[in-house]
Design an enzyme around this catalytic site. Sequence first.
Site, short mmCIF file in Angstrom:
data_model
loop_
_atom_site.label_atom_id
_atom_site.label_comp_id
_atom_site.label_asym_id
_atom_site.label_seq_id
_atom_site.Cartn_x
_atom_site.Cartn_y
_atom_site.Cartn_z
N ASP A 149 0.88 -1.17 0.00
CA ASP A 149 0.00 0.00 0.00
C ASP A 149 0.92 1.22 0.00
O ASP A 149 2.07 1.15 0.43
CB ASP A 149 -0.95 0.00 1.20
CG ASP A 149 -2.11 0.97 0.98
OD1 ASP A 149 -2.06 1.76 0.02
OD2 ASP A 149 -3.08 0.95 1.77
C1 BGC Z 1 -4.85 3.58 0.19
C2 BGC Z 1 -5.03 2.63 -0.97
C3 BGC Z 1 -4.79 3.35 -2.27
C4 BGC Z 1 -3.41 3.95 -2.24
C5 BGC Z 1 -3.07 4.70 -3.51
C6 BGC Z 1 -3.54 4.32 0.12
O1 BGC Z 1 -3.45 5.32 1.09
O2 BGC Z 1 -4.92 2.88 1.40
O3 BGC Z 1 -6.30 2.07 -0.95
O4 BGC Z 1 -4.93 2.46 -3.34
O5 BGC Z 1 -3.34 4.87 -1.16
O6 BGC Z 1 -3.83 5.83 -3.62
#
Ligand code: BGC
Length: 798
Positions: free
Chosen positions: A231
Amino acid sequence: MSLKYEKIINQMTLEEKARMMSGKNTWETVDFPQYGIPSMTLSDGPHGLRRQAGAGDHLGLNASLPATCFPTAASVANSWDEKLGEEIGVALAEEAVTMGVNVILGPGLNIKRSPLCGRNFEYFSEDPYHAGKMAAAYIRGIQSQGIAACPKHFAANSQELRRMANDSVVDERTFRELYTTGFEIAVKEGKAKSIMSSYNEVNGIYANENSHMLQEILVDEWGFDGFVVSDWGGSNDHALGVKNGSHLEMPGTGKSGVHDIVEAVKNGNLTEEVLDQRLDELLSVIIDTHQATEEKKGTAFNVEAHHELARKVAEESVVLLKNEDNILPLRPGTKVTVIGDFAQNPRYQGAGSSLVNPAKQPEFILGEIGSSSLEMVAFEQGYRRNKKSDEKLLNQAKEAAKKAEVVLIFAGLDEISESEGLDRTHMNMPQAQNMLIDEITTVNPNVIVVLSAGSAVEMPWYSYVRGIVHGYLGGQAGASAMLNVLTGKVCPSGKLNETYPMHCEDTPVQHYYPSKERSSEYREALYVGYRYYTTVDKKVRFPFGFGLSYTTFKYSDLKIDESGVTFQIRNTGKIKGTEIAQLYVGRKSDTVFRPVRELKGFARVTLEAGESKTVHIGFDDKTFRFYDTRTDTWEIETGDYEIMVGCDAQTMLLTDKLYVAGTVKEGRYEKEKMPEYFNGQIRAIDNDTFRLLYGREIPDGSWSGEIRMNDAVCQLYYGKGILGKLFYGVLRILLKISEWQGKPNLNVLFNYNMPIRGYAKMTGGFVTMEMARALTEMANGHRIKGTAHLIKATVKRD
Ligand code: BGC
């Protein structure tokens, strides 16, 4: 082991290989044209693409290219319609390829452990089977267009508070049965080509470095052959991650990511063979998905057709919760007063990384009602979003309510109530709205509340209103979809993806959620949502799987054989309608505790008035299994099982027993030692009982006062360093301001919940790990030492 891209990999230097394992920037991977390796673009998109054309950030701050805003996952889950999920997936991918996106970062399928999780609107269900089936459908749709889906966030990531600095302490059985079964379905049935590891640790090990999760479960058991991406900012020890099954660190961390890998290979912590294997798996997806985007990039998608689809999805997702004396559907020409700010300024999606810039101006009720069969006699705003009750608005609304046969109040959760990065602290709707509903019912008996919210709310006014319709977050065509349901053009068929408890205090995780310590203990084990309420027979406002229709259905003739259940459903009403029948299975055992029933299948059945159909719901590998921690595998207990078919988790209409010859005679649990886990009274599990279930010492999650690199910024309050406290104070003030403004400040929320280490992972190399270490020293009050280290690390940074 033979590599698919051996030829390419053999030409690459160690440093080049390392560069591939970390992003080029926020959204793209590194490219090596000399080897024929193109760059791959990843983009958020669980309910619509968020492809940032200009400056990239991952929080929905900078504008993205216009894309269809479909209803969010929580809404679509209410349709229980896998085919529809596939259609959405196809549409998402059709849009993605025009924007050059190879990987859609979604769907999100974390389990709704608590109704308070701020991100529930982005997730499907409180049940893993339901969530997994819906996710697999999206994935099949997305990947049918030649690109990759990326189910997220793997796993046990059900809390937003300190989401990047939290250890989910969960026993293996619960982990398997509740928190990974959905992902198992997504991987095995959806054949996901990538997966996003979650920010949190699971039992003390970061998900992104967890070989049990990424190797043993994902690859060895489920046969996953795609790539794992961290993530955003969630990578901790990148080399360890790669060693243990992760591939790509996002966003790029500049030279530090490369350095980590190169060093690890040089000092023997990571073998080049493993690195090559990971690279090969990553290259497979990059190269496989390249053609689709190459062909379609820059072309246009069908905005109108996707808008129509968004409407169809919203129509199927609407849940009719109350319909006293069949006040709904409203007959043509009904004189209605419309009340509520949401009618002019709709709440149609959630906030955070999933934020879509809608391809068409989002519909709103006032804009659409003229095209409906209703006669609007008045509109009043009724309340100001996120503000205290306003007497003038209230009185105007009351006056207007007197003029109509029926009052439609548009209410729900406003923007600040639910968002990525924050958990709610209660389940109330804003007080001004609750008060408004109460007051309006005193002047007009025919009040229908139309809700927009991504998660469960308390409804203190339940008994006073005659109708309740829930649209969740209905996307850009949600308003016309809602009017179609209110007027009967569409017969509602949605059923809830989550339980609505009477009160927030009733939730099984009331005492455990959200954890404010370093770890979050999942003491409630399997008893999440309906698994708890039905086991302890707790009254709820609406059970999981509940939803009314304008017609009625009768279930009969249950037959069970080894392949599954067969029964009849008849539409006993006067109009065509769709019913969602649910199969639940339970078993009383003295050695394997279980909730009284668990969802094991479902079927959507559309019937003309008076029509009957035979419905078959098959058993599968998940119907009778439980995770046995003695053998570390799935087993089936031999004995009688209760087979139940119901219209929601509480209402079993057809039941019978089935004897199953399993793989084991009994389980390992001693009922007398952990009665709470057998009777479901799990709201106050003591240390001894949890230890027994957990099977090892419970890690000490309490704060020691010493700030560590992996502690969240919001913990700087406890540190000795004045600068840290100051920074914390500034963030608190900014959060208060955003609360007052009614819009979540995602940047602040992100910083608030992020560990100090995150600055080294989120700044593209501007802050190095060494600098983050120095900042940690400063946070602990070692001002001089910390500053000296910071200067040294800054000078060293290249
Ligand atoms: C979120 C994800 C997301 C990623 C990219 C993160 O903070 O938890 O769900 O895909 O950012 O934007």
